[in-house]
Scaffold this active site. Structure first.
Site, short mmCIF file in Angstrom:
data_model
loop_
_atom_site.label_atom_id
_atom_site.label_comp_id
_atom_site.label_asym_id
_atom_site.label_seq_id
_atom_site.Cartn_x
_atom_site.Cartn_y
_atom_site.Cartn_z
N LYS A 191 0.97 -1.20 -0.13
CA LYS A 191 0.00 0.01 -0.04
C LYS A 191 1.01 1.31 -0.16
CE LYS A 191 -1.62 1.65 4.13
NZ LYS A 191 -1.16 2.98 4.42
N ASN A 192 1.73 1.24 1.02
CA ASN A 192 2.66 2.41 1.13
C ASN A 192 3.68 2.77 -0.18
OD1 ASN A 192 1.40 2.94 3.36
ND2 ASN A 192 2.78 2.30 4.74
N CYS A 210 -4.99 12.19 12.20
CA CYS A 210 -5.79 11.10 12.20
C CYS A 210 -5.53 10.43 13.43
CB CYS A 210 -5.46 9.99 11.11
SG CYS A 210 -3.74 9.45 11.19
N ARG A 248 0.29 14.46 12.76
CA ARG A 248 0.70 14.29 11.45
C ARG A 248 0.66 15.71 10.51
NH1 ARG A 248 -1.61 8.52 9.28
NH2 ARG A 248 0.59 8.65 8.12
N ASP A 292 4.41 0.82 12.01
CA ASP A 292 3.35 0.21 11.20
C ASP A 292 3.36 -1.44 11.60
OD1 ASP A 292 2.95 2.73 10.30
OD2 ASP A 292 3.33 1.94 8.09
C1 LIG Z 1 0.89 6.14 3.01
C2 LIG Z 1 2.34 6.15 3.78
O1 LIG Z 1 3.40 5.69 3.13
N1 LIG Z 1 2.10 6.05 5.35
C3 LIG Z 1 3.43 5.70 5.86
C4 LIG Z 1 4.04 7.05 6.21
O2 LIG Z 1 3.21 7.94 6.62
P1 LIG Z 1 3.59 9.44 6.68
O3 LIG Z 1 4.61 9.84 5.35
O4 LIG Z 1 2.41 10.60 7.00
O5 LIG Z 1 4.71 9.57 7.80
P2 LIG Z 1 5.89 10.60 7.93
O6 LIG Z 1 7.17 9.52 8.02
O7 LIG Z 1 5.73 11.66 7.34
O8 LIG Z 1 5.52 10.89 9.52
C5 LIG Z 1 6.55 10.69 10.73
C6 LIG Z 1 6.56 11.55 11.88
O9 LIG Z 1 6.80 12.69 11.09
C7 LIG Z 1 6.05 13.65 11.44
N2 LIG Z 1 5.86 14.83 10.40
C8 LIG Z 1 5.78 14.16 9.09
C9 LIG Z 1 5.84 15.06 8.12
C10 LIG Z 1 5.89 16.43 8.43
O10 LIG Z 1 5.89 17.29 7.61
N3 LIG Z 1 6.15 17.05 9.68
C11 LIG Z 1 5.94 16.09 10.76
O11 LIG Z 1 6.29 16.37 11.97
C12 LIG Z 1 4.63 13.10 11.64
O12 LIG Z 1 3.73 13.75 12.41
C13 LIG Z 1 5.26 11.58 12.27
O13 LIG Z 1 5.15 12.02 13.62
O14 LIG Z 1 5.28 6.95 6.93
C14 LIG Z 1 4.87 6.53 8.25
C15 LIG Z 1 6.19 6.30 9.31
O15 LIG Z 1 6.71 5.19 8.65
C16 LIG Z 1 4.06 5.28 8.36
O16 LIG Z 1 3.65 4.92 9.60
C17 LIG Z 1 2.80 5.31 7.35
O17 LIG Z 1 2.28 4.12 7.25
C1 LIG Z 2 -0.54 4.63 9.27
C2 LIG Z 2 -0.23 3.75 8.01
O1 LIG Z 2 -0.96 4.43 6.84
P1 LIG Z 2 -1.35 6.01 6.41
O2 LIG Z 2 -0.27 6.80 6.57
O3 LIG Z 2 -1.68 5.75 5.21
O4 LIG Z 2 -2.41 6.45 7.49
C3 LIG Z 2 -0.14 2.66 8.08
O5 LIG Z 2 -0.10 2.00 6.99
O6 LIG Z 2 -0.06 1.98 9.02
#
Ligand SMILES: CC(=O)N[C@H]1[C@@H](OP(=O)(O)OP(=O)(O)OC[C@H]2O[C@@H](n3ccc(=O)[nH]c3=O)[C@H](O)[C@@H]2O)O[C@H](CO)[C@@H](O)[C@@H]1O
Ligand SMILES: C=C(OP(=O)(O)O)C(=O)O
Length: 435
Positions: free
Chosen positions: A22-23, A119, A124, A307
């Site tokens: 998915k990711n 969420c 996030r 995850d």
């Molecule tokens: C669709 C997808 O691929 N989702 C994955 C992606 O989510 P996602 O891309 O949202 O996760 P991030 O790596 O960006 O987030 C990790 C952390 O960084 C923080 N943050 C992120 C961006 C930002 O601009 N500022 C900030 O503070 C977030 O709040 C969180 O605490 O990576 C996460 C971390 O491995 C996984 O749990 C999710 O399954």
């Molecule tokens: C947190 C997850 O996904 P998403 O970033 O799409 O919410 C996940 O795949 O466990």
């Protein structure tokens, strides 16, 4: 209301097929926006609600998207006029839709995307995405719940990410593909899904180097085109079945499992006494009679994946003795544990760490999923619980697992998915209640 009903006690054994990630597929679908010429053909696409949502976003942007679910293939035509707005209706359904921002901005010089919001697992924010796009020369405005970005032509730049955010890395790398000159991004995410995206971008005519390391170097190109790609295997789905095998004293082969992508999980499971071996056909997991406790901390890749955290806590709760889990990536990812109290789990949460006392005699109960991995974790707990466990809120499970109950059933679990009218209660006699 749909429910998964599990009757605990069966060992998992056999072979399980794992879907495409998915990711990986979500950002790759977004990357298809960059293809001004030719079609993008994706294979090994998982049949998940998140994929349907991303397909809807792309169609709204005026791309043609054909999804052949039986073949697991998607074909995308992005050669017509692309629209630059992703509305709240879609972005609110799935946070990952924010990754259309980089490709839209790069191709059109304009993107208007609804703010994704938080969420259940955390707030996030997307500040790092925006900081990166600004460094490439974009002007960012925020109003009426939307982020709007403008740029005549993005300019290559040197960017340092304060945290290796997966989504920010993806958005910035896709934008940089069509920028003028070279972009260097330091402290990027190194997940296998980032590598998969970089591979697709390169097949599309992009010039991305360093994926899988801490630094990405992207030489901007004038134009990109469609490509063919098969999506990498889902290491989180694989990990979930590995935990299921370990938990039930089972013996399961994760078909074509990639050891390299699940090293921290494998290492922790081995510490707990689980036999994990690489075979030509995949990864074999054999659960011990007694699990040993262990301490785990989630981290960005190559650390232990957040995850897999909820699923891993089920294994830790089943182990004899005290285990700890520290969640460093998301601030609110222990909600499954509160549900598990009703299944007899004993633990204390101190800030970002939970201390768990095993072995747990899980009782079957009615529990509600609060997010995607919480849903999987609750079903796993049901596999070893006394009596029946009913898991509701399956819309979360469907975001990331295809036919989860059918795959478990094929491995020997007593599990089914049922649909009951909302006002009907399914009364299932739990053995611990009768005894
Ligand atoms: C669709 C997808 O691929 N989702 C994955 C992606 O989510 P996602 O891309 O949202 O996760 P991030 O790596 O960006 O987030 C990790 C952390 O960084 C923080 N943050 C992120 C961006 C930002 O601009 N500022 C900030 O503070 C977030 O709040 C969180 O605490 O990576 C996460 C971390 O491995 C996984 O749990 C999710 O399954
Ligand atoms: C947190 C997850 O996904 P998403 O970033 O799409 O919410 C996940 O795949 O466990």
């Amino acid at each position: 209301m749909e429910k998964i009903v599990v009757h605990g006690g069966n060992r998992l054994s056999g072979v399980v097929h794992i879907e495409g990630a998915k990711n990986a597929v979500l950002p790759i679908l977004a990357a298809s926006i960059l293809a001004q010429d030719g079609l993008t053909h994706l294979a090994n696409v998982p049949v998940l609600s998140d994929v349907y949502t991303m397909n809807k976003v792309l169609r709204f942007l005026n791309l043609r998207v054909d999804f052949d679910e039986a073949k697991r293939e998607v074909t995308i035509d992005a050669t017509k006029q692309v629209s630059s707005e992703a509305p709240f209706e879609y972005v609110s359904k799935m946070r990952a839709s924010i990754v259309v921002m980089g490709p839209l901005l790069a191709r059109l010089g304009h993107a208007r995307v609804a703010l994704p919001g938080g969420c259940a697992i955390g707030t996030r924010p997307i500040d790092l995405h925006l900081k990166g796009l600004e460094a490439l020369g974009a002007r960012i405005e925020q109003h009426d719940g939307y982020i709007e970005a403008f740029a005549d032509r993005l300019q290559g730049s040197h960017i340092y990410l304060d945290f290796p955010s997966v989504g920010a890395t993806q958005n910035i790398m896709m934008a940089a593909c069509l920028a003028n000159g070279t972009t260097v991004i330091d402290n990027v995410a190194r997940e296998p899904e980032i590598v998969d995206l970089a591979n697709v971008l390169n097949k599309m005519g992009g010039r991305v180097r360093g994926a899988g390391t801490e630094t990405l170097r992207i030489d901007g190109v004038e134009k990109m085109h469609g490509a063919e790609h098969s999506v990498v295997q889902d290491r989180i789905e694989a990990g979930t079945f590995m935990v299921g095998a370990a938990l039930t004293h089972g013996n399961v082969l994760i078909k074509d499992g990639i050891v390299e992508h699940n090293k921290p999980l494998i290492s922790k499971m081995q510490e707990m006494g689980v036999q994990v071996t690489e075979e030509p056909a995949g990864i074999r997991v054999i659960g011990p009679d007694k699990l040993k406790p262990t301490d785990v901390k989630t981290l960005p890749y190559p650390g232990f994946p957040t995850d897999m955290q909820p699923q891993m806590t089920i294994l830790q709760l089943a182990a004899e003795g005290t285990s700890t889990m520290t969640e460093t990536v998301f601030e609110n990812r222990f909600m499954h544990l509160e549900e598990l109290r009703r299944m007899n789990a004993q633990f204390q949460i101190n800030g970002r760490t939970v201390v768990m006392h095993g072995p747990t005699d899980f009782n079957g109960a009615e529990v509600a999923a609060t997010d995607l991995r919480a849903a999987a974790a609750l079903v796993l707990a049901g596999l070893v619980a006394d009596g029946y466990t009913q898991v509701t809120n399956l819309k979360y499970l469907d975001r990331g697992y295809y036919d989860f109950h059918k795959k478990l059933s094929a491995l020997g679990a007593e599990v089914k998915r049922i649909d009951v009218p909302d006002d009907d209660t399914v009364v299932l006699k739990n053995t611990h209640v009768n005894n």
